[in-house]
Enzyme design. Sequence first.
Site, PDB file in Angstrom:
ATOM      1  N   VAL A 261       0.783  -1.191  -0.094  1.00  0.00           N
ATOM      2  CA  VAL A 261      -0.051   0.092  -0.117  1.00  0.00           C
ATOM      3  C   VAL A 261       0.981   1.247   0.018  1.00  0.00           C
ATOM      4  O   VAL A 261       1.966   1.255   0.627  1.00  0.00           O
ATOM      5  CB  VAL A 261      -0.997   0.050   1.272  1.00  0.00           C
ATOM      6  N   HIS A 269      -2.459  10.487  -6.310  1.00  0.00           N
ATOM      7  CA  HIS A 269      -3.754  10.390  -6.241  1.00  0.00           C
ATOM      8  C   HIS A 269      -4.580  11.170  -5.220  1.00  0.00           C
ATOM      9  O   HIS A 269      -5.522  11.420  -5.339  1.00  0.00           O
ATOM     10  CB  HIS A 269      -4.042   8.878  -6.251  1.00  0.00           C
ATOM     11  N   ASP A 276      -5.647   6.873 -13.192  1.00  0.00           N
ATOM     12  CA  ASP A 276      -5.237   5.877 -13.647  1.00  0.00           C
ATOM     13  C   ASP A 276      -6.251   5.690 -14.886  1.00  0.00           C
ATOM     14  O   ASP A 276      -7.138   5.442 -14.693  1.00  0.00           O
ATOM     15  CB  ASP A 276      -5.080   4.549 -12.723  1.00  0.00           C
ATOM     16  N   GLU A 324       4.660   2.933 -15.518  1.00  0.00           N
ATOM     17  CA  GLU A 324       3.320   2.733 -15.354  1.00  0.00           C
ATOM     18  C   GLU A 324       2.451   3.599 -16.466  1.00  0.00           C
ATOM     19  O   GLU A 324       2.237   4.713 -16.253  1.00  0.00           O
ATOM     20  CB  GLU A 324       2.773   3.484 -14.045  1.00  0.00           C
ATOM     21  N   HIS A 327      -0.529   5.469 -15.601  1.00  0.00           N
ATOM     22  CA  HIS A 327      -0.911   6.625 -14.667  1.00  0.00           C
ATOM     23  C   HIS A 327      -0.608   7.790 -15.277  1.00  0.00           C
ATOM     24  O   HIS A 327       0.668   8.343 -15.620  1.00  0.00           O
ATOM     25  CB  HIS A 327       0.355   6.357 -13.336  1.00  0.00           C
TER      26      HIS A 327
HETATM   27 ZN   LIG Z   1      -1.739   5.721 -10.322  1.00  0.00          ZN
END
Ligand SMILES: [Zn+2]
Length: 354
Positions: A261, A269, A276, A324, A327
């Site tokens: 986490v 975020h 995302d 990513e 993202h």
């Molecule tokens: Zn993200």
Amino acid sequence: MNVTFKDKVLSLYRRTIRKHKLLKIPMLVLSVILLFLDHVARRIQSGARRYIAVLASMTFAFVSCSFSSVIWGEGEYDFTADVTSYYYETEESAAAFAVEDEVDTELIDADDSDDDDLIDPENIKDISELDTVSGADIIGSIDDIDISADEEMPVDEAQDDHPDFSRDDWQLVLVNKNHPIAEDYSFTLGTIKGAMQCDERILADLYAMLEGALKDGVNLVICSPYRNDDRQQMLFDRKVDKYTAQGMSYMEAYKTAAQAVTIPGSSEHQIGLAIDMVSDSYVSLNEGFGDTTAGQWLAAHSYEYGFVIRYPEGKEDITGIEYEPWHLRYVGKNAAKVLYEEDLTLEEFWEKYL
Ligand SMILES: [Zn+2]
């Protein structure tokens, strides 16, 4: 010739270190322990007890020797771990404390089963478990929103080639493990659709991007945009509690939780500027998305709407986060154009322009 126990131990010691030089220290320790215990046993002066004592001491020495060779012999304790593992972490584990080598990832996986009510979105790679909404759903339901308003002032056309960027510009705020979110950071949430929220100042550009993608045949799917601090903190604390209950020390539990986490306060975020997104034909948050039509559309066009792929491939050592492609981070159109054209990450942009 009368061979004493001491002679035997010394001869064993010499023979062993001749064959295995690495065993010199463990063997020295073992020999000293054996001789000491033999000395103690002699003082007891009782045949049977003496042999039991020697046997027990040998067992003890053998066990402690095996144990120390596990620690030192196979190099499992990697002193460089906390340097190298900074890179190639996922966004969720971007904390400086996350040392992958020391963490049992199976434990993390096996342990998520009863957390269905508290899913950390980016830790779930299949978005079917998350709330999602597609560009087609959104654009179809907001015909009355004037998403073309912003297009009246085309990017940069009314500006210098190098507009002056400011560190105080909310669009450029830098959030990473070295730059946690400021305690007094504030913004107003706007609703994308349903329960989906983000900073309201990026809504118009977001809608414009969804519509632009639709025109090119790409139906983007938004999942997990804004996450609030309380929820992030709760997710994190619950993990730490669970691991400490399993017998870990607090620091171990903290490191392990940081793998699963995001540490509260280090995620974009939480300031409503990260979204995302995947597509209706590719619903996994993984690197493969970057190779899809939608992933490539985002890489090529998101900057036109003020968004950038925040954690690009090949820049892992700068962002500290693995690639990513899903993202997206809003930085505003002027900065996005510079980031795109000069192939910069936000970290590099800060260094160069701010
Ligand atoms: Zn993200």
